[in-house]
Design a protein around this motif. Structure first.
Motif, PDB file in Angstrom:
ATOM      1  N   ARG A 139       0.839  -1.209   0.000  1.00  0.00           N
ATOM      2  CA  ARG A 139       0.000   0.000   0.000  1.00  0.00           C
ATOM      3  C   ARG A 139       0.867   1.249   0.000  1.00  0.00           C
ATOM      4  O   ARG A 139       0.596   2.213  -0.713  1.00  0.00           O
ATOM      5  CB  ARG A 139      -0.949  -0.005   1.182  1.00  0.00           C
ATOM      6  N   ALA A 140       1.944   1.238   0.790  1.00  0.00           N
ATOM      7  CA  ALA A 140       2.851   2.380   0.847  1.00  0.00           C
ATOM      8  C   ALA A 140       3.563   2.607  -0.488  1.00  0.00           C
ATOM      9  O   ALA A 140       3.923   3.741  -0.813  1.00  0.00           O
ATOM     10  CB  ALA A 140       3.880   2.182   1.961  1.00  0.00           C
ATOM     11  N   LEU A 141       3.750   1.542  -1.256  1.00  0.00           N
ATOM     12  CA  LEU A 141       4.401   1.657  -2.565  1.00  0.00           C
ATOM     13  C   LEU A 141       3.462   2.198  -3.633  1.00  0.00           C
ATOM     14  O   LEU A 141       3.871   2.415  -4.764  1.00  0.00           O
ATOM     15  CB  LEU A 141       4.945   0.292  -3.004  1.00  0.00           C
ATOM     16  N   GLY A 142       2.199   2.382  -3.309  1.00  0.00           N
ATOM     17  CA  GLY A 142       1.269   2.970  -4.267  1.00  0.00           C
ATOM     18  C   GLY A 142      -0.038   2.226  -4.404  1.00  0.00           C
ATOM     19  O   GLY A 142      -0.891   2.624  -5.176  1.00  0.00           O
ATOM     20  N   GLY A 143      -0.221   1.134  -3.697  1.00  0.00           N
ATOM     21  CA  GLY A 143      -1.502   0.434  -3.757  1.00  0.00           C
ATOM     22  C   GLY A 143      -1.335  -1.053  -3.940  1.00  0.00           C
ATOM     23  O   GLY A 143      -0.230  -1.568  -4.120  1.00  0.00           O
ATOM     24  N   TYR A 144      -2.458  -1.740  -3.870  1.00  0.00           N
ATOM     25  CA  TYR A 144      -2.470  -3.203  -3.935  1.00  0.00           C
ATOM     26  C   TYR A 144      -2.498  -3.687  -5.381  1.00  0.00           C
ATOM     27  O   TYR A 144      -3.507  -4.132  -5.883  1.00  0.00           O
ATOM     28  CB  TYR A 144      -3.666  -3.757  -3.173  1.00  0.00           C
ATOM     29  N   THR A 145      -1.354  -3.571  -6.054  1.00  0.00           N
ATOM     30  CA  THR A 145      -1.205  -4.098  -7.411  1.00  0.00           C
ATOM     31  C   THR A 145      -0.247  -5.281  -7.359  1.00  0.00           C
ATOM     32  O   THR A 145       0.488  -5.456  -6.386  1.00  0.00           O
ATOM     33  CB  THR A 145      -0.624  -3.038  -8.359  1.00  0.00           C
ATOM     34  N   HIS A 146      -0.245  -6.076  -8.414  1.00  0.00           N
ATOM     35  CA  HIS A 146       0.673  -7.215  -8.483  1.00  0.00           C
ATOM     36  C   HIS A 146       2.113  -6.743  -8.341  1.00  0.00           C
ATOM     37  O   HIS A 146       2.896  -7.302  -7.563  1.00  0.00           O
ATOM     38  CB  HIS A 146       0.474  -7.967  -9.796  1.00  0.00           C
ATOM     39  N   LYS A 147       2.473  -5.712  -9.069  1.00  0.00           N
ATOM     40  CA  LYS A 147       3.849  -5.198  -9.054  1.00  0.00           C
ATOM     41  C   LYS A 147       4.242  -4.748  -7.643  1.00  0.00           C
ATOM     42  O   LYS A 147       5.320  -5.092  -7.155  1.00  0.00           O
ATOM     43  CB  LYS A 147       3.973  -4.034 -10.036  1.00  0.00           C
ATOM     44  N   ASN A 148       3.382  -3.997  -6.978  1.00  0.00           N
ATOM     45  CA  ASN A 148       3.698  -3.520  -5.631  1.00  0.00           C
ATOM     46  C   ASN A 148       3.742  -4.666  -4.630  1.00  0.00           C
ATOM     47  O   ASN A 148       4.548  -4.650  -3.697  1.00  0.00           O
ATOM     48  CB  ASN A 148       2.691  -2.461  -5.180  1.00  0.00           C
TER      49      ASN A 148
END
Length: 181
Positions: A139-148
């Motif tokens: 989440r801190a990296l920008g959200g709940y994406t596969h990449k993050n």
């Protein structure tokens, strides 16, 4: 011999050149934005299952809730003397969804552990302190994406000391390949 070529920049040339010069300025990484068009969803009722464990071992009581990113509850299930849970998620639910474990019905957000479902094809999700740290980092990296999620998981990865010899060998290196060669 003198060149007859003289560079001439009109107003449009100056604007283009200054635009190129500004591209490198303030190039901080921007958080990933997930558009609704690219989001996966559950086409039909989906059952998610897994194990819940905390620092003391398997959690045999408590509550597992399925939440949207905005915190709206979609469904819940109570653990009944077992660390295993199985919970249904309604058809049409957009991903990601948060699977949150609460040790008691009145436990607050600071006491919960989470994991996040980001792919419609997956159905097994363990909830534990590590999954919670990974979810918070994603989440801190920008959200709940596969990449993050992958980046966050890699940041918590460790290699055990007994696995730092030849590719994947575990154990006494003097006995590998029948001893030292």
């Amino acid at each position: 011999m003198k060149s007859a070529f003289k560079p001439v920049l009109g107003l449009s040339g100056v604007l283009i050149m200054s635009g190129w010069a500004m591209i490198g300025c303030d190039s901080k990484p921007q958080p990933a934005v997930v558009s609704q068009a690219n989001q996966e969803k559950y086409d039909k009722l989906k059952t998610l299952e897994g194990l819940v464990s905390n620092d003391q071992g398997p959690a045999k009581t408590g509550l597992v809730k399925v939440l949207t990113e905005q915190g709206r509850e979609l469904s819940r299930v109570e653990l009944a003397d077992s660390p295993r849970y199985s919970v249904d998620v309604p058809a049409g639910t957009l991903l990601p969804v948060i699977l949150a474990y609460y040790p008691t019905a009145d436990a607050g957000e600071e006491q919960r552990m989470i994991t996040v479902a980001i792919h419609a094809a997956a159905s097994k999700y363990d909830i534990n302190p590590l999954s919670t740290r990974i979810a918070k980092q994603a989440r801190a990296l920008g959200g709940y994406t596969h990449k993050n999620w992958v980046r966050a998981a890699e940041s918590f990865g460790t290699v055990p000391d007994n696995n730092k010899t030849t590719a994947g060998f575990r154990g006494d290196p003097t006995s590998q390949y029948g001893g030292w060669h």
